[in-house]
Design a protein around this motif. Structure first.
Motif, mmCIF file in Angstrom:
data_model
loop_
_atom_site.group_PDB
_atom_site.id
_atom_site.type_symbol
_atom_site.label_atom_id
_atom_site.label_comp_id
_atom_site.label_asym_id
_atom_site.label_seq_id
_atom_site.Cartn_x
_atom_site.Cartn_y
_atom_site.Cartn_z
ATOM 1 N N GLY A 50 -10.289 8.966 -0.621
ATOM 2 C CA GLY A 50 -9.108 9.380 -1.364
ATOM 3 C C GLY A 50 -8.374 8.198 -1.954
ATOM 4 O O GLY A 50 -8.983 7.274 -2.493
ATOM 5 N N ILE A 51 -7.046 8.196 -1.825
ATOM 6 C CA ILE A 51 -6.210 7.106 -2.323
ATOM 7 C C ILE A 51 -5.658 6.335 -1.126
ATOM 8 O O ILE A 51 -5.007 6.901 -0.245
ATOM 9 N N ASN A 52 -5.945 5.032 -1.110
ATOM 10 C CA ASN A 52 -5.482 4.135 -0.055
ATOM 11 C C ASN A 52 -4.246 3.406 -0.558
ATOM 12 O O ASN A 52 -4.231 2.877 -1.670
ATOM 13 N N VAL A 53 -3.190 3.380 0.259
ATOM 14 C CA VAL A 53 -1.895 2.839 -0.171
ATOM 15 C C VAL A 53 -1.373 1.822 0.837
ATOM 16 O O VAL A 53 -1.381 2.069 2.047
ATOM 17 N N ALA A 54 -0.903 0.686 0.318
ATOM 18 C CA ALA A 54 -0.225 -0.314 1.148
ATOM 19 C C ALA A 54 1.148 -0.570 0.554
ATOM 20 O O ALA A 54 1.289 -0.726 -0.664
ATOM 21 N N LEU A 55 2.162 -0.607 1.408
ATOM 22 C CA LEU A 55 3.536 -0.873 0.981
ATOM 23 C C LEU A 55 4.004 -2.203 1.559
ATOM 24 O O LEU A 55 3.702 -2.532 2.705
ATOM 25 N N ALA A 56 4.749 -2.961 0.756
ATOM 26 C CA ALA A 56 5.278 -4.243 1.213
ATOM 27 C C ALA A 56 6.690 -4.443 0.688
ATOM 28 O O ALA A 56 7.059 -3.923 -0.373
ATOM 29 N N ASN A 57 7.463 -5.196 1.436
ATOM 30 C CA ASN A 57 8.835 -5.511 1.038
ATOM 31 C C ASN A 57 8.812 -6.411 -0.201
ATOM 32 O O ASN A 57 8.179 -7.461 -0.196
ATOM 33 N N GLU A 79 -0.668 -12.036 -0.071
ATOM 34 C CA GLU A 79 -0.220 -13.290 0.543
ATOM 35 C C GLU A 79 -1.159 -13.743 1.665
ATOM 36 O O GLU A 79 -0.719 -14.152 2.742
ATOM 37 N N ASP A 80 -2.467 -13.668 1.396
ATOM 38 C CA ASP A 80 -3.514 -14.095 2.332
ATOM 39 C C ASP A 80 -3.601 -13.214 3.567
ATOM 40 O O ASP A 80 -4.207 -13.602 4.569
ATOM 41 N N ASN A 81 -3.005 -12.059 3.516
ATOM 42 C CA ASN A 81 -3.044 -11.113 4.629
ATOM 43 C C ASN A 81 -3.788 -9.864 4.171
ATOM 44 O O ASN A 81 -3.337 -9.165 3.262
ATOM 45 N N VAL A 82 -4.950 -9.610 4.766
ATOM 46 C CA VAL A 82 -5.711 -8.403 4.415
ATOM 47 C C VAL A 82 -5.004 -7.200 5.023
ATOM 48 O O VAL A 82 -4.944 -7.052 6.246
ATOM 49 N N LEU A 83 -4.463 -6.358 4.152
ATOM 50 C CA LEU A 83 -3.694 -5.208 4.619
ATOM 51 C C LEU A 83 -4.591 -4.019 4.947
ATOM 52 O O LEU A 83 -4.357 -3.307 5.918
ATOM 53 N N MET A 84 -5.613 -3.799 4.107
ATOM 54 C CA MET A 84 -6.510 -2.667 4.308
ATOM 55 C C MET A 84 -7.937 -3.090 3.965
ATOM 56 O O MET A 84 -8.168 -3.789 2.981
ATOM 57 N N SER A 85 -8.887 -2.638 4.777
ATOM 58 C CA SER A 85 -10.297 -2.912 4.503
ATOM 59 C C SER A 85 -11.152 -2.110 5.468
ATOM 60 O O SER A 85 -10.668 -1.604 6.488
ATOM 61 N N GLY A 86 -12.444 -2.046 5.157
ATOM 62 C CA GLY A 86 -13.366 -1.391 6.063
ATOM 63 C C GLY A 86 -13.469 -2.113 7.390
ATOM 64 O O GLY A 86 -13.624 -1.492 8.444
ATOM 65 N N VAL A 87 -13.353 -3.447 7.362
ATOM 66 C CA VAL A 87 -13.413 -4.233 8.596
ATOM 67 C C VAL A 87 -12.235 -3.912 9.501
ATOM 68 O O VAL A 87 -12.372 -3.822 10.725
ATOM 69 N N LYS A 88 -11.064 -3.709 8.912
ATOM 70 C CA LYS A 88 -9.878 -3.350 9.703
ATOM 71 C C LYS A 88 -9.906 -1.883 10.130
ATOM 72 O O LYS A 88 -9.071 -1.445 10.919
#
Length: 227
Positions: free
Chosen positions: A103-110, A88-97
């Protein structure tokens, strides 16, 4: 002599008036043409601006339907550039952040609101799979789960971890191997296999980078969870 002089004066005046008339007509035509071009350009400007391709959320190729969340993600590039996850136009994970890792990168959202719940990465080369298993078990029903590998995401995976990821809708997790590139979007409580998954095997004959396959990217529209 006076008659000849008067005739010359009349001719001179006539020539002057004719010249003035011609010049004024030419000037009027040029002005009309200039104004016409100006108005034509003004009329075309909105059309020209409208030809600029629209930008959709997360930079995906087309707009999502109503009651869908736009997402775009990419795996890591070798062991140099980390993965990127956008929802939704929101960068959740990145090298910049600076919130991604090997390994395994995980993002959770409602699943109802798209609100970010958590972001974590688990080292599947030199780390321990136990914290990852506990994390997977704690995910609540209705949660959107987005995953992407970086460097190596498979060495420490065991059968239990793979089973828990498969329950989120993954079909490729059982075949995920050393330094494979993989991105996946599923959900806790999903009733079918997720259509959002990309997997590229590590193969020395086809790898884009030395020891790693090319980056794998994926985009799509996630249906909003309904009550």
């Amino acid at each position: 002599m006076r008659v000849a002089g008067a005739a010359k004066l009349v001719v001179a005046v006539a020539v002057f008036l004719l010249t003035f008339y011609v010049i004024s007509q030419v000037f009027e035509i040029k002005m009309d043409a200039s104004l016409g071009n100006l108005f034509a350009r003004s009329a075309l400007d909105p059309a020209a601006r409208s030809t600029k391709p629209p930008r959709y959320k997360c930079g995906i190729s087309k707009a999502c339907p109503e009651k869908h969340f736009a997402f775009k993600m990419a795996s890591g590039a070798a062991n140099v550039v980390g993965p990127k996850i956008c929802l939704e136009d929101n960068v959740l994970m990145s090298g910049v952040k600076n919130n991604v890792g090997r390994g395994i990168n995980v993002a959770l959202a409602n699943g109802k609101t798209g609100e970010v719940l958590d972001t974590k990465y688990f080292d599947m080369w030199g780390g321990d799979v136990a914290p990852f298993i506990e994390f997977l078990k704690a995910i609540q029903d209705g949660t959107i789960v987005l995953m992407g590998t970086y460097d190596d995401g498979a060495t420490k995976l065991n059968d239990e971890a793979r089973r828990l990821i498969a329950e989120l809708g993954s079909t490729s997790i059982t075949n995920l191997g050393f330094r494979d590139n993989w991105v996946f979007c599923g959900g806790k409580g999903i009733k079918t296999k997720s259509p959002f998954e990309q997997h590229i095997k590590n193969n020395k004959d086809t790898n884009k980078y030395e020891g790693w396959p090319e980056v794998v990217e994926m985009e799509g529209c996630i249906p909003q969870k309904q009550d």
